[in-house]
Write a protein that holds these residues in place. Structure first.
Motif, PDB file in Angstrom:
ATOM      1  N   TYR A  78       0.832  -1.210   0.000  1.00  0.00           N
ATOM      2  CA  TYR A  78       0.000   0.000   0.000  1.00  0.00           C
ATOM      3  C   TYR A  78       0.871   1.265   0.000  1.00  0.00           C
ATOM      4  CZ  TYR A  78      -4.195  -2.800   0.863  1.00  0.00           C
ATOM      5  OH  TYR A  78      -5.234  -3.687   0.729  1.00  0.00           O
ATOM      6  N   ALA A  79       1.993   1.217   0.688  1.00  0.00           N
ATOM      7  CA  ALA A  79       2.899   2.368   0.686  1.00  0.00           C
ATOM      8  C   ALA A  79       3.441   2.615  -0.720  1.00  0.00           C
ATOM      9  CB  ALA A  79       4.052   2.131   1.659  1.00  0.00           C
ATOM     10  N   GLU A 163     -10.561  12.414  -5.416  1.00  0.00           N
ATOM     11  CA  GLU A 163     -10.517  11.256  -6.296  1.00  0.00           C
ATOM     12  C   GLU A 163     -10.988  10.038  -5.511  1.00  0.00           C
ATOM     13  OE1 GLU A 163      -7.096   8.501  -8.447  1.00  0.00           O
ATOM     14  OE2 GLU A 163      -6.642  10.583  -7.912  1.00  0.00           O
ATOM     15  N   LEU A 164     -11.718   9.144  -6.157  1.00  0.00           N
ATOM     16  CA  LEU A 164     -12.251   7.961  -5.486  1.00  0.00           C
ATOM     17  C   LEU A 164     -11.437   6.722  -5.822  1.00  0.00           C
ATOM     18  CD1 LEU A 164     -16.163   7.977  -5.582  1.00  0.00           C
ATOM     19  CD2 LEU A 164     -14.717   7.439  -3.629  1.00  0.00           C
ATOM     20  N   CYS A 165     -11.157   5.913  -4.808  1.00  0.00           N
ATOM     21  CA  CYS A 165     -10.515   4.622  -5.007  1.00  0.00           C
ATOM     22  C   CYS A 165     -11.312   3.594  -4.219  1.00  0.00           C
ATOM     23  CB  CYS A 165      -9.061   4.658  -4.515  1.00  0.00           C
ATOM     24  SG  CYS A 165      -8.210   3.069  -4.686  1.00  0.00           S
ATOM     25  N   TRP A 166     -11.882   2.619  -4.906  1.00  0.00           N
ATOM     26  CA  TRP A 166     -12.750   1.644  -4.249  1.00  0.00           C
ATOM     27  C   TRP A 166     -11.967   0.432  -3.779  1.00  0.00           C
ATOM     28  CZ3 TRP A 166     -17.384   3.237  -2.937  1.00  0.00           C
ATOM     29  CH2 TRP A 166     -17.996   4.250  -3.697  1.00  0.00           C
ATOM     30  N   GLN A 167     -12.399  -0.146  -2.687  1.00  0.00           N
ATOM     31  CA  GLN A 167     -11.791  -1.355  -2.150  1.00  0.00           C
ATOM     32  C   GLN A 167     -12.886  -2.362  -1.849  1.00  0.00           C
ATOM     33  OE1 GLN A 167      -9.191  -2.909  -2.147  1.00  0.00           O
ATOM     34  NE2 GLN A 167      -8.113  -3.062  -0.208  1.00  0.00           N
ATOM     35  N   GLY A 168     -12.751  -3.589  -2.384  1.00  0.00           N
ATOM     36  CA  GLY A 168     -13.746  -4.612  -2.100  1.00  0.00           C
ATOM     37  C   GLY A 168     -14.312  -5.245  -3.351  1.00  0.00           C
ATOM     38  N   ALA A 177      -6.170  -4.855  -5.845  1.00  0.00           N
ATOM     39  CA  ALA A 177      -5.649  -5.304  -7.139  1.00  0.00           C
ATOM     40  C   ALA A 177      -4.505  -4.410  -7.612  1.00  0.00           C
ATOM     41  CB  ALA A 177      -6.771  -5.317  -8.175  1.00  0.00           C
ATOM     42  N   GLN A 178      -4.651  -3.103  -7.414  1.00  0.00           N
ATOM     43  CA  GLN A 178      -3.581  -2.189  -7.819  1.00  0.00           C
ATOM     44  C   GLN A 178      -2.327  -2.403  -6.973  1.00  0.00           C
ATOM     45  OE1 GLN A 178      -4.810   2.008  -8.506  1.00  0.00           O
ATOM     46  NE2 GLN A 178      -6.880   1.302  -8.014  1.00  0.00           N
ATOM     47  N   ALA A 179      -2.520  -2.588  -5.669  1.00  0.00           N
ATOM     48  CA  ALA A 179      -1.370  -2.726  -4.776  1.00  0.00           C
ATOM     49  C   ALA A 179      -0.651  -4.059  -4.975  1.00  0.00           C
ATOM     50  CB  ALA A 179      -1.823  -2.587  -3.327  1.00  0.00           C
ATOM     51  N   ALA A 180      -1.359  -5.072  -5.477  1.00  0.00           N
ATOM     52  CA  ALA A 180      -0.769  -6.395  -5.646  1.00  0.00           C
ATOM     53  C   ALA A 180       0.394  -6.381  -6.628  1.00  0.00           C
ATOM     54  CB  ALA A 180      -1.839  -7.385  -6.096  1.00  0.00           C
ATOM     55  N   ARG A 181       0.483  -5.353  -7.476  1.00  0.00           N
ATOM     56  CA  ARG A 181       1.560  -5.265  -8.467  1.00  0.00           C
ATOM     57  C   ARG A 181       2.907  -4.934  -7.828  1.00  0.00           C
ATOM     58  NH1 ARG A 181      -1.775  -1.192 -10.710  1.00  0.00           N
ATOM     59  NH2 ARG A 181       0.074   0.157 -10.676  1.00  0.00           N
TER      60      ARG A 181
END
Length: 599
Positions: A78-79, A163-168, A177-181
């Motif tokens: 996440y960081a 800005e919106l960023c959805w989780q779940g 999904a974005q952080a998994a990269r």
């Protein structure tokens, strides 16, 4: 990610640990080293724990369990996600999710790189939620998809939506999904900016019971002090498990409870909300050894029917605040709780009190060897002005032992006594009182009335504003509610003042939830025995349910507004008249409203 079944989750509870000066010494030792390294922030402390306890459970949710290694890897991802999004030290991100392990991973990861995270109350809607978002002014709002309706309701009320960023589930490109990269390895020194203890970490909101919520600033230093101080008091070890069903968007449920246990390599059982019917079976099945309470939760449990699991637990310590004396002993005796650690604190406050000795009814104590270090002061309070009383020289007047007054906290440049305030400068200024004992000094107003005894124990009396004046005397609603709660059949009491035409001040009124067979005559006799005449409730209202906020605080304002008017409620109303509580009907109310009835 690691999963645990309920059988492997249970571990033998260690024997109860002594509640003595050892707790104070442990807290002092844990916090003494914090300032030695200004760049040693809480996420880095947990990195060291993860290096030693990588495979041990850290956060146990209903859908997933994260080991200390899993938690570390997730917060590192996440960081790195935040850095890739262009977020920089000093930026703000708002977080709106219900309780789950991922919640902690997100704010720990973002604060690691100097991003400030605003923890939004998941119960807020429309204008209330919009107000909290605007107070934080975040660049990004991370929101759970199951809260989409709440977010959409607030959007039209925002002048500059983030800005919106959805989780779940259901998110097209979720945060996970974005952080998994990104890599889950610890961040190198050249990846992240230098973050110090004095830098901002969180925004945590007040409950808003006296207006719209205020966003309190919380630095990395405060997070370190909170977690290390409580770790010293409770002494959690690797085998300890904290049962945490309090909101993760609050300081106790989201920082103190989990943080103090994670420090020792233990684990936290995270539940979305409290359930009286499931509580004891869940505590037993998970092997919890610690429970973080709000006093109302303990009261709910004492009122619940017998549970076959209620003494099959491994709890060695229950810690929290707001445990009323009349509930304390019933709770501890019925459920076999070895030790209770009650404390007093506020998110924005600069002082805390701790009752490590377990004296029933006390919120804390300052032992003699801590007296010079303590920032606490109780000064006389003027109910008419709502302000501390000043003497002829303009100084506040300290109270005597046993005398109620407002609790103040001394301010200084020392980090632990610095008032970090709110995002609103005006709200921050209102909390600071100057020239209290000498010219130029500064103290933080708690807004709470306390009294102290000769042994150094502090007892909560009331919130300023809840106290009212009747027959020329000050009446503390909390003390009246405690007296009512000791009468057989009274399940819960909410006390407040109501205006009576033709009289000065406000008369006492109590809304009660009661058990079948409740005896009004018994209550009247008990009040005559326990309270002076001016403090006895003049009006009663019997109701099936008292309204509560999401943090279990009573909604007094609504009850006080409806008052004792039969046209405003279908609940039975009574008045103390001719030596008994008698029904209050519209005709009698009309006489009171016209000022024709002498009270």
């Amino acid at each position: 990610m690691t999963t645990l079944d309920s059988a492997s989750a249970v571990s033998a509870a260690p024997p109860p640990r002594a509640s003595s000066t050892a707790g104070w010494i442990g807290a002092l030792e844990r916090t003494a080293r914090i300032d030695a390294n200004p760049e040693r922030i809480f996420p880095l402390v947990l990195d060291a724990v993860a290096a030693e306890r990588a495979g041990a459970p850290a956060l146990i949710g209903t859908d997933e369990t994260l080991t200390h290694g899993d938690l570390a890897a997730r917060r590192h991802r996440y960081a790195r996600w935040a850095l890739a999004e262009g977020l920089a030290k000093g930026d703000t991100v708002a977080l709106m999710m219900r309780n789950r392990p991922d919640y902690l991973a997100i704010w720990l990861g973002l604060t690691r790189i100097g991003v400030r995270v605003a923890l939004l109350n998941t119960n807020l809607r429309e204008r209330g939620l919009a107000h909290c978002i605007q107070a934080a002014a975040p660049r990004i709002l991370i929101a759970a998809t199951n809260l989409a309706e709440a977010v959409e309701g607030a959007w039209p009320h925002l002048a500059s939506p983030p800005e919106l960023c959805w989780q779940g589930e259901g998110a097209e490109a979720s945060l996970a999904a974005q952080a998994a990269r990104f890599s889950g390895e610890p961040l190198s020194a050249d990846e992240a900016p230098a973050v110090t203890l004095r830098d901002p970490a969180l925004l945590i909101y007040t409950s808003g019971t006296t207006g719209l919520p205020k966003a309190a600033r919380v630095s990395h230093h405060r997070i370190m002090m909170w977690t290390h101080w409580f770790a010293g008091l409770a002494d959690p070890g690797p085998d300890d498990r904290m049962y945490d069903c309090l909101p993760l968007y609050h300081s106790v449920g989201g920082v103190v409870a989990p943080g103090s246990v994670l420090l020792g390599g233990g684990s936290v059982v995270i539940r979305e909300k409290f359930s009286a019917s499931r509580f004891w079976s869940d505590v037993a099945e998970t092997g919890a050894t610690l429970f973080q309470y709000i006093g109302e939760l303990c009261r709910y449990l004492t009122l619940a029917p017998p549970d076959p699991q209620e003494r099959a637990h491994s709890l060695r310590l229950c810690t929290g605040n707001g445990l009323r004396p009349e509930v304390w002993e019933r709770f501890q005796e019925r459920f076999g709780i070895p030790r209770i650690l009650e404390f007093y604190a506020a998110t924005e406050g600069t002082l805390s009190l701790y009752n490590v000795e377990g004296k029933v009814g006390a919120v804390g104590r300052v032992p003699s060897f801590m007296a010079r270090r303590s920032p606490a002061l109780i000064v006389k309070h003027d109910v008419a002005t709502g302000l501390p009383l000043r003497d002829a020289e303009g100084r506040c007047v300290p109270t005597e032992f046993g005398e109620a007054g407002e609790l103040l906290g001394r301010l200084s440049d020392k980090a632990e006594y610095t008032f970090e305030g709110y995002t609103s400068a005006a709200e921050s200024d209102r909390k600071v009182l100057r020239d209290v004992l000498k010219p130029g000094d500064a103290w933080m107003r708690t807004g709470d009335l306390m009294r102290r005894d000769a042994q150094g124990y502090y007892f909560f009396v009331d919130r300023i504003g809840d106290t009212f004046r009747w027959k020329g005397e000050n009446v503390a609603t909390t003390e009246v509610a405690e007296a009512l709660g000791r009468t057989e059949g009274v399940m819960e009491a909410c006390v407040y003042g109501v205006a009576v035409p033709g009289t000065d001040g406000r008369a006492g009124m109590a809304a009660l939830t009661v058990e079948p067979g409740f005896d009004l005559a018994r209550l009247h006799a008990d009040m005559a025995e326990r309270l002076p005449a001016y403090a006895r409730p003049l009006f009663l209202r019997l109701t099936e349910e008292l309204g509560h906020t999401e943090t279990f605080k009573q909604k007094k304002a609504v009850l006080a507004e409806e008052g004792y008017d039969p046209a405003r409620t279908a609940d039975p109303l009574y008045i103390d008249r001719d030596g008994a509580y008698r029904p209050l009907d519209p005709a009698l109310y009309g006489q009171i409203a016209a000022g024709a009835l002498r009270l």
